[in-house]
Design a protein around this motif. Structure first.
Motif, PDB file in Angstrom:
ATOM      1  N   ASP A  12       0.864  -1.163   0.000  1.00  0.00           N
ATOM      2  CA  ASP A  12       0.000   0.000   0.000  1.00  0.00           C
ATOM      3  C   ASP A  12       0.917   1.234   0.000  1.00  0.00           C
ATOM      4  N   LEU A  13       0.358   2.405  -0.289  1.00  0.00           N
ATOM      5  CA  LEU A  13       1.182   3.616  -0.356  1.00  0.00           C
ATOM      6  C   LEU A  13       0.942   4.534   0.836  1.00  0.00           C
ATOM      7  N   ASP A  14      -0.209   5.221   0.843  1.00  0.00           N
ATOM      8  CA  ASP A  14      -0.501   6.186   1.900  1.00  0.00           C
ATOM      9  C   ASP A  14      -0.692   5.479   3.240  1.00  0.00           C
ATOM     10  N   GLY A  15       0.036   5.921   4.249  1.00  0.00           N
ATOM     11  CA  GLY A  15      -0.075   5.312   5.562  1.00  0.00           C
ATOM     12  C   GLY A  15       0.812   4.104   5.750  1.00  0.00           C
ATOM     13  N   THR A  16       1.426   3.635   4.666  1.00  0.00           N
ATOM     14  CA  THR A  16       2.328   2.478   4.718  1.00  0.00           C
ATOM     15  C   THR A  16       3.757   2.895   4.373  1.00  0.00           C
ATOM     16  N   LEU A  17       3.918   3.486   3.201  1.00  0.00           N
ATOM     17  CA  LEU A  17       5.236   3.975   2.778  1.00  0.00           C
ATOM     18  C   LEU A  17       5.405   5.459   3.069  1.00  0.00           C
ATOM     19  N   ILE A  18       4.326   6.213   2.904  1.00  0.00           N
ATOM     20  CA  ILE A  18       4.415   7.673   3.020  1.00  0.00           C
ATOM     21  C   ILE A  18       3.304   8.237   3.898  1.00  0.00           C
ATOM     22  N   ASP A  19       3.605   9.386   4.519  1.00  0.00           N
ATOM     23  CA  ASP A  19       2.581  10.168   5.210  1.00  0.00           C
ATOM     24  C   ASP A  19       2.222  11.329   4.296  1.00  0.00           C
ATOM     25  N   SER A  20       1.107  11.189   3.603  1.00  0.00           N
ATOM     26  CA  SER A  20       0.665  12.199   2.633  1.00  0.00           C
ATOM     27  C   SER A  20      -0.394  13.128   3.201  1.00  0.00           C
ATOM     28  N   VAL A  21      -0.751  12.942   4.468  1.00  0.00           N
ATOM     29  CA  VAL A  21      -1.845  13.719   5.057  1.00  0.00           C
ATOM     30  C   VAL A  21      -1.637  15.234   4.983  1.00  0.00           C
ATOM     31  N   PRO A  22      -0.431  15.771   5.243  1.00  0.00           N
ATOM     32  CA  PRO A  22      -0.294  17.225   5.174  1.00  0.00           C
ATOM     33  C   PRO A  22      -0.733  17.815   3.840  1.00  0.00           C
ATOM     34  N   ASP A  23      -0.368  17.174   2.735  1.00  0.00           N
ATOM     35  CA  ASP A  23      -0.752  17.695   1.416  1.00  0.00           C
ATOM     36  C   ASP A  23      -2.213  17.423   1.096  1.00  0.00           C
ATOM     37  N   LEU A  24      -2.729  16.277   1.540  1.00  0.00           N
ATOM     38  CA  LEU A  24      -4.149  15.981   1.348  1.00  0.00           C
ATOM     39  C   LEU A  24      -5.002  16.970   2.133  1.00  0.00           C
ATOM     40  N   ALA A  25      -4.607  17.260   3.372  1.00  0.00           N
ATOM     41  CA  ALA A  25      -5.368  18.185   4.208  1.00  0.00           C
ATOM     42  C   ALA A  25      -5.355  19.590   3.618  1.00  0.00           C
ATOM     43  N   LEU A  26      -4.202  20.016   3.152  1.00  0.00           N
ATOM     44  CA  LEU A  26      -4.108  21.328   2.521  1.00  0.00           C
ATOM     45  C   LEU A  26      -5.050  21.427   1.332  1.00  0.00           C
ATOM     46  N   SER A  27      -5.063  20.411   0.501  1.00  0.00           N
ATOM     47  CA  SER A  27      -5.877  20.430  -0.718  1.00  0.00           C
ATOM     48  C   SER A  27      -7.365  20.309  -0.403  1.00  0.00           C
ATOM     49  N   ILE A  28      -7.713  19.503   0.602  1.00  0.00           N
ATOM     50  CA  ILE A  28      -9.119  19.392   1.016  1.00  0.00           C
ATOM     51  C   ILE A  28      -9.612  20.740   1.541  1.00  0.00           C
ATOM     52  N   THR A  81     -13.478  17.309  -8.369  1.00  0.00           N
ATOM     53  CA  THR A  81     -12.670  17.939  -9.420  1.00  0.00           C
ATOM     54  C   THR A  81     -11.811  19.061  -8.840  1.00  0.00           C
ATOM     55  N   ILE A  82     -12.408  19.881  -7.967  1.00  0.00           N
ATOM     56  CA  ILE A  82     -11.669  20.979  -7.335  1.00  0.00           C
ATOM     57  C   ILE A  82     -10.548  20.421  -6.462  1.00  0.00           C
ATOM     58  N   PHE A  83     -10.872  19.410  -5.670  1.00  0.00           N
ATOM     59  CA  PHE A  83      -9.865  18.794  -4.787  1.00  0.00           C
ATOM     60  C   PHE A  83      -8.694  18.237  -5.580  1.00  0.00           C
ATOM     61  N   LEU A  84      -8.990  17.454  -6.620  1.00  0.00           N
ATOM     62  CA  LEU A  84      -7.924  16.834  -7.403  1.00  0.00           C
ATOM     63  C   LEU A  84      -7.054  17.883  -8.098  1.00  0.00           C
ATOM     64  N   ASP A  85      -7.663  18.982  -8.503  1.00  0.00           N
ATOM     65  CA  ASP A  85      -6.905  20.062  -9.134  1.00  0.00           C
ATOM     66  C   ASP A  85      -5.936  20.682  -8.125  1.00  0.00           C
ATOM     67  N   PHE A  86      -6.414  20.942  -6.920  1.00  0.00           N
ATOM     68  CA  PHE A  86      -5.536  21.485  -5.884  1.00  0.00           C
ATOM     69  C   PHE A  86      -4.456  20.472  -5.512  1.00  0.00           C
ATOM     70  N   TYR A  87      -4.847  19.197  -5.396  1.00  0.00           N
ATOM     71  CA  TYR A  87      -3.888  18.180  -4.973  1.00  0.00           C
ATOM     72  C   TYR A  87      -2.791  17.980  -6.020  1.00  0.00           C
ATOM     73  N   GLU A  88      -3.146  18.074  -7.282  1.00  0.00           N
ATOM     74  CA  GLU A  88      -2.149  17.950  -8.343  1.00  0.00           C
ATOM     75  C   GLU A  88      -1.060  19.008  -8.200  1.00  0.00           C
ATOM     76  N   LYS A  89      -1.454  20.185  -7.699  1.00  0.00           N
ATOM     77  CA  LYS A  89      -0.494  21.286  -7.520  1.00  0.00           C
ATOM     78  C   LYS A  89       0.308  21.134  -6.226  1.00  0.00           C
ATOM     79  N   ASN A  90      -0.173  20.315  -5.312  1.00  0.00           N
ATOM     80  CA  ASN A  90       0.480  20.164  -4.006  1.00  0.00           C
ATOM     81  C   ASN A  90       0.754  18.694  -3.676  1.00  0.00           C
ATOM     82  N   VAL A  91       1.017  17.889  -4.693  1.00  0.00           N
ATOM     83  CA  VAL A  91       1.012  16.442  -4.512  1.00  0.00           C
ATOM     84  C   VAL A  91       2.155  15.933  -3.643  1.00  0.00           C
ATOM     85  N   CYS A  92       3.251  16.665  -3.583  1.00  0.00           N
ATOM     86  CA  CYS A  92       4.364  16.198  -2.749  1.00  0.00           C
ATOM     87  C   CYS A  92       5.150  17.394  -2.218  1.00  0.00           C
ATOM     88  N   VAL A  93       4.458  18.233  -1.462  1.00  0.00           N
ATOM     89  CA  VAL A  93       5.085  19.405  -0.850  1.00  0.00           C
ATOM     90  C   VAL A  93       5.604  19.039   0.539  1.00  0.00           C
TER      91      VAL A  93
END
Length: 232
Positions: A12-28, A81-93
Protein backbone atom coordinates in the motif's frame (compact mmCIF):
# COMPACT_ATOMS: atom_id res chain seq x y z
CA UNK A 1 6.25 -16.21 12.13
CA UNK A 2 8.31 -16.07 8.97
CA UNK A 3 7.02 -16.10 5.40
CA UNK A 4 8.51 -18.62 3.00
CA UNK A 5 8.76 -18.80 -0.79
CA UNK A 6 7.71 -15.18 -1.38
CA UNK A 7 8.77 -13.56 -4.64
CA UNK A 8 6.47 -10.53 -4.95
CA UNK A 9 5.90 -7.91 -2.24
CA UNK A 10 2.88 -5.67 -2.76
CA UNK A 11 2.75 -2.43 -0.79
CA UNK A 12 0.00 0.00 0.00
CA UNK A 13 1.18 3.62 -0.36
CA UNK A 14 -0.50 6.19 1.90
CA UNK A 15 -0.08 5.31 5.56
CA UNK A 16 2.33 2.48 4.72
CA UNK A 17 5.24 3.97 2.78
CA UNK A 18 4.42 7.67 3.02
CA UNK A 19 2.58 10.17 5.21
CA UNK A 20 0.66 12.20 2.63
CA UNK A 21 -1.85 13.72 5.06
CA UNK A 22 -0.29 17.23 5.17
CA UNK A 23 -0.75 17.69 1.42
CA UNK A 24 -4.15 15.98 1.35
CA UNK A 25 -5.37 18.19 4.21
CA UNK A 26 -4.11 21.33 2.52
CA UNK A 27 -5.88 20.43 -0.72
CA UNK A 28 -9.12 19.39 1.02
CA UNK A 29 -9.23 22.69 2.90
CA UNK A 30 -8.53 24.62 -0.31
CA UNK A 31 -11.47 22.76 -1.86
CA UNK A 32 -13.74 23.59 1.08
CA UNK A 33 -12.69 27.24 0.95
CA UNK A 34 -13.51 27.36 -2.77
CA UNK A 35 -16.97 26.01 -1.93
CA UNK A 36 -17.43 28.52 0.93
CA UNK A 37 -17.39 25.74 3.52
CA UNK A 38 -15.54 25.50 6.83
CA UNK A 39 -12.05 24.01 6.96
CA UNK A 40 -10.90 21.23 9.30
CA UNK A 41 -7.71 20.52 11.22
CA UNK A 42 -5.09 18.25 9.72
CA UNK A 43 -5.70 15.66 12.43
CA UNK A 44 -9.43 15.51 11.71
CA UNK A 45 -8.73 15.04 8.01
CA UNK A 46 -6.13 12.39 8.89
CA UNK A 47 -8.95 10.27 10.34
CA UNK A 48 -10.77 10.42 6.98
CA UNK A 49 -7.88 9.26 4.76
CA UNK A 50 -7.44 5.74 3.41
CA UNK A 51 -10.35 4.96 1.11
CA UNK A 52 -9.50 6.98 -1.98
CA UNK A 53 -10.06 10.54 -3.18
CA UNK A 54 -13.82 10.34 -3.70
CA UNK A 55 -14.52 8.98 -0.21
CA UNK A 56 -12.20 11.60 1.32
CA UNK A 57 -14.08 14.31 -0.57
CA UNK A 58 -17.45 13.00 0.59
CA UNK A 59 -16.27 12.87 4.19
CA UNK A 60 -15.03 16.46 3.97
CA UNK A 61 -18.35 17.61 2.50
CA UNK A 62 -20.17 15.70 5.25
CA UNK A 63 -17.85 17.01 7.96
CA UNK A 64 -17.67 13.50 9.34
CA UNK A 65 -16.16 10.08 8.69
CA UNK A 66 -19.74 8.91 8.20
CA UNK A 67 -20.82 10.13 4.77
CA UNK A 68 -24.06 12.07 4.49
CA UNK A 69 -26.32 9.91 2.26
CA UNK A 70 -28.09 13.05 1.03
CA UNK A 71 -25.03 14.55 -0.66
CA UNK A 72 -25.89 15.74 -4.17
CA UNK A 73 -23.88 13.57 -6.63
CA UNK A 74 -23.30 16.54 -8.94
CA UNK A 75 -21.97 18.58 -6.03
CA UNK A 76 -19.65 15.72 -5.06
CA UNK A 77 -18.36 15.55 -8.64
CA UNK A 78 -17.71 19.29 -8.66
CA UNK A 79 -15.97 19.15 -5.28
CA UNK A 80 -13.84 16.15 -6.29
CA UNK A 81 -12.67 17.94 -9.42
CA UNK A 82 -11.67 20.98 -7.33
CA UNK A 83 -9.86 18.79 -4.79
CA UNK A 84 -7.92 16.83 -7.40
CA UNK A 85 -6.91 20.06 -9.13
CA UNK A 86 -5.54 21.48 -5.88
CA UNK A 87 -3.89 18.18 -4.97
CA UNK A 88 -2.15 17.95 -8.34
CA UNK A 89 -0.49 21.29 -7.52
CA UNK A 90 0.48 20.16 -4.01
CA UNK A 91 1.01 16.44 -4.51
CA UNK A 92 4.36 16.20 -2.75
CA UNK A 93 5.08 19.40 -0.85
CA UNK A 94 5.07 18.16 2.74
CA UNK A 95 4.54 14.45 2.07
CA UNK A 96 7.27 12.38 3.73
CA UNK A 97 8.57 8.82 3.78
CA UNK A 98 8.01 6.93 7.03
CA UNK A 99 11.07 5.88 9.08
CA UNK A 100 13.09 2.91 7.73
CA UNK A 101 10.98 2.68 4.54
CA UNK A 102 13.56 3.68 1.95
CA UNK A 103 16.42 1.60 3.36
CA UNK A 104 14.17 -1.43 3.81
CA UNK A 105 12.75 -1.20 0.29
CA UNK A 106 16.24 -0.86 -1.17
CA UNK A 107 17.39 -3.92 0.78
CA UNK A 108 14.40 -5.96 -0.40
CA UNK A 109 14.94 -4.83 -3.98
CA UNK A 110 18.65 -5.66 -3.85
CA UNK A 111 17.78 -9.10 -2.47
CA UNK A 112 15.76 -9.80 -5.61
CA UNK A 113 12.17 -9.34 -4.46
CA UNK A 114 9.81 -7.85 -7.02
CA UNK A 115 8.15 -4.79 -5.49
CA UNK A 116 4.68 -3.50 -6.46
CA UNK A 117 2.31 -0.81 -5.25
CA UNK A 118 -1.43 -1.29 -4.96
CA UNK A 119 -3.12 1.84 -3.63
CA UNK A 120 -6.55 3.45 -3.57
CA UNK A 121 -4.94 6.79 -4.48
CA UNK A 122 -5.69 7.89 -8.08
CA UNK A 123 -2.92 6.51 -10.29
CA UNK A 124 -1.95 9.89 -11.78
CA UNK A 125 -0.45 11.01 -8.46
CA UNK A 126 1.52 7.90 -7.53
CA UNK A 127 4.56 8.00 -9.82
CA UNK A 128 5.17 11.76 -9.29
CA UNK A 129 5.24 11.20 -5.53
CA UNK A 130 7.55 8.20 -5.84
CA UNK A 131 9.81 10.14 -8.19
CA UNK A 132 10.11 13.13 -5.86
CA UNK A 133 10.80 10.90 -2.85
CA UNK A 134 13.43 8.84 -4.69
CA UNK A 135 11.46 5.59 -4.68
CA UNK A 136 10.23 5.32 -8.27
CA UNK A 137 12.91 2.96 -9.61
CA UNK A 138 12.12 0.33 -6.98
CA UNK A 139 8.59 -0.55 -8.15
CA UNK A 140 7.77 -2.68 -11.14
CA UNK A 141 4.02 -2.10 -11.24
CA UNK A 142 1.78 0.62 -9.79
CA UNK A 143 -1.96 -0.01 -9.56
CA UNK A 144 -4.03 3.00 -8.48
CA UNK A 145 -7.52 3.30 -7.11
CA UNK A 146 -8.86 4.24 -10.53
CA UNK A 147 -6.74 1.83 -12.59
CA UNK A 148 -9.39 -0.92 -12.51
CA UNK A 149 -13.17 -1.07 -12.01
CA UNK A 150 -12.77 -2.16 -8.36
CA UNK A 151 -10.28 -1.36 -5.61
CA UNK A 152 -9.35 -2.53 -2.12
CA UNK A 153 -10.94 -4.12 -0.10
CA UNK A 154 -12.00 -5.89 -3.30
CA UNK A 155 -9.25 -8.31 -4.43
CA UNK A 156 -9.31 -7.19 -8.10
CA UNK A 157 -6.13 -5.08 -7.90
CA UNK A 158 -4.16 -7.90 -6.26
CA UNK A 159 -5.49 -10.46 -8.71
CA UNK A 160 -4.46 -8.14 -11.55
CA UNK A 161 -0.88 -8.05 -10.25
CA UNK A 162 -0.78 -11.85 -10.00
CA UNK A 163 -2.13 -12.21 -13.54
CA UNK A 164 0.24 -9.58 -14.92
CA UNK A 165 3.26 -11.30 -13.40
CA UNK A 166 1.98 -14.87 -13.88
CA UNK A 167 2.65 -15.48 -10.18
CA UNK A 168 0.43 -17.41 -7.78
CA UNK A 169 -1.03 -15.53 -4.78
CA UNK A 170 0.93 -17.88 -2.51
CA UNK A 171 4.15 -16.33 -3.85
CA UNK A 172 2.94 -12.81 -3.00
CA UNK A 173 2.69 -10.83 0.22
CA UNK A 174 0.46 -7.79 0.76
CA UNK A 175 1.77 -5.15 3.17
CA UNK A 176 -0.42 -2.31 4.39
CA UNK A 177 -1.71 -0.25 7.28
CA UNK A 178 -5.49 -0.65 7.02
CA UNK A 179 -8.24 -3.23 7.00
CA UNK A 180 -8.74 -2.59 3.27
CA UNK A 181 -5.29 -4.04 2.61
CA UNK A 182 -5.88 -7.06 4.83
CA UNK A 183 -9.39 -7.77 3.52
CA UNK A 184 -8.21 -7.53 -0.10
CA UNK A 185 -5.34 -9.92 0.59
CA UNK A 186 -7.61 -12.41 2.34
CA UNK A 187 -10.08 -12.31 -0.55
CA UNK A 188 -7.20 -12.90 -2.99
CA UNK A 189 -5.91 -15.90 -0.97
CA UNK A 190 -2.75 -13.95 -0.20
CA UNK A 191 -0.85 -13.63 3.07
CA UNK A 192 -0.50 -10.17 4.55
CA UNK A 193 1.38 -7.93 6.96
CA UNK A 194 -0.51 -5.28 8.88
CA UNK A 195 1.44 -2.25 10.10
CA UNK A 196 0.31 -0.58 13.31
CA UNK A 197 1.00 3.01 12.23
CA UNK A 198 -0.74 4.77 9.35
CA UNK A 199 -4.39 5.34 8.54
CA UNK A 200 -6.83 2.80 9.92
CA UNK A 201 -9.49 5.17 11.30
CA UNK A 202 -8.51 4.45 14.89
CA UNK A 203 -9.15 0.72 14.56
CA UNK A 204 -6.67 -1.88 15.85
CA UNK A 205 -5.03 -3.55 12.84
CA UNK A 206 -4.70 -6.72 14.93
CA UNK A 207 -8.45 -7.31 14.65
CA UNK A 208 -8.60 -7.66 10.86
CA UNK A 209 -6.95 -11.03 10.29
CA UNK A 210 -3.49 -10.13 8.99
CA UNK A 211 -1.04 -13.03 8.82
CA UNK A 212 1.44 -10.93 10.82
CA UNK A 213 1.30 -7.51 12.50
CA UNK A 214 4.43 -5.36 12.80
CA UNK A 215 5.14 -2.03 14.46
CA UNK A 216 8.16 -1.06 12.36
CA UNK A 217 8.58 -1.19 8.60
CA UNK A 218 12.16 -2.39 9.12
CA UNK A 219 10.84 -5.58 10.74
CA UNK A 220 9.63 -6.77 7.33
CA UNK A 221 13.21 -7.86 6.60
CA UNK A 222 13.20 -10.27 9.52
CA UNK A 223 9.81 -11.71 8.58
CA UNK A 224 11.00 -13.22 5.30
CA UNK A 225 12.81 -16.52 5.09
CA UNK A 226 15.53 -16.60 2.42
CA UNK A 227 14.05 -17.78 -0.88
CA UNK A 228 15.13 -18.55 -4.40
CA UNK A 229 14.74 -14.94 -5.55
CA UNK A 230 17.80 -13.77 -7.47
CA UNK A 231 19.65 -10.81 -5.98
CA UNK A 232 20.11 -7.86 -8.34
Amino acid sequence: MKFTNKEVLIFDLDGTLIDSVPDLALSINQMLKALNMSAFSTEVIRSWVGNGAEVLTKRALSGNIEINPELDPSFVTKALTIFLDFYEKNVCVDTSVYPHVKATLESLYSSGYRLMIVTNKPEQFVRPILEKLGLNNLFEIVVGGDSLPKRKPDPMQLEYVCDKLSVAPSKCLMIGDSKNDIFAATAANMESIGLTYGYNHGEDINTHGASLVLESFADILGSLEPTTVVAR
